[in-house]
Design an enzyme around this catalytic site. Structure first.
Site, PDB file in Angstrom:
ATOM      1  N   GLY A 159       0.260  -5.883   5.718  1.00  0.00           N
ATOM      2  CA  GLY A 159       0.717  -4.648   5.091  1.00  0.00           C
ATOM      3  C   GLY A 159       1.781  -3.955   5.901  1.00  0.00           C
ATOM      4  O   GLY A 159       2.975  -4.238   5.776  1.00  0.00           O
ATOM      5  N   GLY A 213      -3.567  -5.561  14.945  1.00  0.00           N
ATOM      6  CA  GLY A 213      -3.598  -6.301  16.207  1.00  0.00           C
ATOM      7  C   GLY A 213      -3.946  -7.781  16.118  1.00  0.00           C
ATOM      8  O   GLY A 213      -3.928  -8.479  17.135  1.00  0.00           O
ATOM      9  N   LYS A 266     -12.048  -3.828  -4.112  1.00  0.00           N
ATOM     10  CA  LYS A 266     -13.327  -4.023  -3.401  1.00  0.00           C
ATOM     11  C   LYS A 266     -14.482  -3.536  -4.284  1.00  0.00           C
ATOM     12  O   LYS A 266     -15.283  -2.678  -3.900  1.00  0.00           O
ATOM     13  CB  LYS A 266     -13.328  -3.314  -2.050  1.00  0.00           C
ATOM     14  CG  LYS A 266     -12.269  -3.871  -1.093  1.00  0.00           C
ATOM     15  CD  LYS A 266     -12.363  -3.303   0.288  1.00  0.00           C
ATOM     16  CE  LYS A 266     -11.273  -3.837   1.196  1.00  0.00           C
ATOM     17  NZ  LYS A 266      -9.916  -3.354   0.865  1.00  0.00           N
ATOM     18  N   ASP A 304       0.774  -1.240   0.000  1.00  0.00           N
ATOM     19  CA  ASP A 304       0.000   0.000   0.000  1.00  0.00           C
ATOM     20  C   ASP A 304       0.810   1.299   0.000  1.00  0.00           C
ATOM     21  O   ASP A 304       0.202   2.384   0.071  1.00  0.00           O
ATOM     22  CB  ASP A 304      -0.958   0.011   1.209  1.00  0.00           C
ATOM     23  CG  ASP A 304      -2.087  -1.001   1.062  1.00  0.00           C
ATOM     24  OD1 ASP A 304      -2.454  -1.325  -0.090  1.00  0.00           O
ATOM     25  OD2 ASP A 304      -2.606  -1.466   2.088  1.00  0.00           O
TER      26      ASP A 304
HETATM   27  O1  O7M Z   1      -1.643  -4.894   7.588  1.00  0.00           O
HETATM   28  P1  O7M Z   1      -2.305  -3.559   7.310  1.00  0.00           P
HETATM   29  O2  O7M Z   1      -3.339  -3.231   8.313  1.00  0.00           O
HETATM   30  O3  O7M Z   1      -1.326  -2.476   7.069  1.00  0.00           O
HETATM   31  O4  O7M Z   1      -3.037  -3.714   5.893  1.00  0.00           O
HETATM   32  C1  O7M Z   1      -4.125  -4.557   5.714  1.00  0.00           C
HETATM   33  C2  O7M Z   1      -4.514  -4.591   4.270  1.00  0.00           C
HETATM   34  O5  O7M Z   1      -5.669  -5.406   4.131  1.00  0.00           O
HETATM   35  C3  O7M Z   1      -4.873  -3.227   3.690  1.00  0.00           C
HETATM   36  O6  O7M Z   1      -4.499  -3.243   2.310  1.00  0.00           O
HETATM   37  C4  O7M Z   1      -6.383  -3.175   3.821  1.00  0.00           C
HETATM   38  O7  O7M Z   1      -6.966  -2.371   2.825  1.00  0.00           O
HETATM   39  C5  O7M Z   1      -6.752  -4.647   3.631  1.00  0.00           C
HETATM   40  N1  O7M Z   1      -7.985  -5.082   4.315  1.00  0.00           N
HETATM   41  C6  O7M Z   1      -8.161  -4.867   5.656  1.00  0.00           C
HETATM   42  O8  O7M Z   1      -7.276  -4.385   6.351  1.00  0.00           O
HETATM   43  N2  O7M Z   1      -9.345  -5.210   6.243  1.00  0.00           N
HETATM   44  C7  O7M Z   1     -10.362  -5.784   5.573  1.00  0.00           C
HETATM   45  O9  O7M Z   1     -11.392  -6.096   6.165  1.00  0.00           O
HETATM   46  C8  O7M Z   1     -10.181  -6.070   4.213  1.00  0.00           C
HETATM   47  C9  O7M Z   1      -8.971  -5.768   3.622  1.00  0.00           C
HETATM   48  C10 O7M Z   1      -8.746  -6.309   2.325  1.00  0.00           C
HETATM   49  O10 O7M Z   1      -7.683  -6.657   1.892  1.00  0.00           O
HETATM   50  O11 O7M Z   1      -9.838  -6.518   1.609  1.00  0.00           O
HETATM   51  C11 O7M Z   1      -9.736  -7.173   0.409  1.00  0.00           C
END
Ligand code: O7M
Length: 214
Positions: A190, A174, A60, A9
């Protein structure tokens, strides 16, 4: 097998390529979405393909069937091997993404329940369960379910059976990777990787979880 999926990201190509390069030997797929695509354009997919990993488009997608299929076609033409859509627009919208994905020998995943605190506000009261059942009828390849609420993901696993569950929420949000890894087919990570000073080492830190689900 539990795959490790990097949520890539960051919003510059330089960072994205540096992090993907460092993490590539330790991950099974790369997920990219709006942050990187809006900053750098869809063509970055072609550059990321160089790492030889499956590329999942996390847009999404949540529109009427015709718009969904137009979006999905762009995604697969750009070189992605998977697409993520929302389930709440309904089964016809999901089927539109599934058809384009399968026509392109790709996969389609559907968000059943989200990982952030607000994710429990609307995806509750049986909604996620209904989406998971619809995913089976629509022929999608699996669902997205939260690592932050493993008890919910366990319930969704009972519905989804052998279809895949990809689970975000480990690390920065978390979620405990040790708890979720045995339940799902892929953990999505991420910030715990891309914000690390050493993204390669951070990704390698998940090695024992890859393959935890047998
Ligand atoms: O590990 P993070 O929190 O930095 O990133 C998590 C990634 O998963 C980030 O790209 C979010 O957009 C995605 N994500 C969620 O965190 N929660 C969800 O419920 C769904 C997604 C996701 O990937 O949906 C396809």
């Amino acid at each position: 097998m539990t795959d490790l999926i990097l949520a890539l990201d960051p919003t510059t190509k330089t960072d994205a390529m540096r992090i993907a390069s460092a993490a590539a030997p330790h991950i099974d797929a790369i997920k990219i979405g709006y942050p990187l695509i809006l900053a750098e354009g869809l063509d970055i997919a072609k550059e990321l393909k160089a790492f030889g990993l499956p590329l999942i488009a996390d847009f999404k997608v949540a529109d009427i069937p015709n718009t969904n299929q137009l979006i999905a076609k762009q995604v697969f033409e750009a070189g992605f091997s998977g697409i993520i859509c929302h389930g709440f627009p309904g089964s016809d919208s999901v089927r539109a993404c599934v058809k384009v994905a399968h026509d392109n020998e790709g996969e389609c995943y559907v968000v059943a329940e989200m990982s952030h605190p607000g994710g429990a506000e609307f995806f509750q009261g049986g909604t996620a369960e209904r989406i998971a059942r619809m995913v089976i009828d629509a022929g999608a390849d699996g669902i997205i379910a939260p690592a932050t609420r493993p008890e919910r993901t366990r319930i969704l696993r009972e519905i989804i059976g052998t279809r895949k569950i990809l689970s975000p929420g480990v690390g920065a949000q978390g979620g405990d990777p040790d708890v979720i890894a045995g339940l799902v087919d892929g953990i999505i990570v991420g910030r715990a990787i891309y914000e690390s000073d050493d993204p390669g080492a951070a990704a390698a830190g998940y090695a024992s979880l890859r393959g935890k689900r047998t």
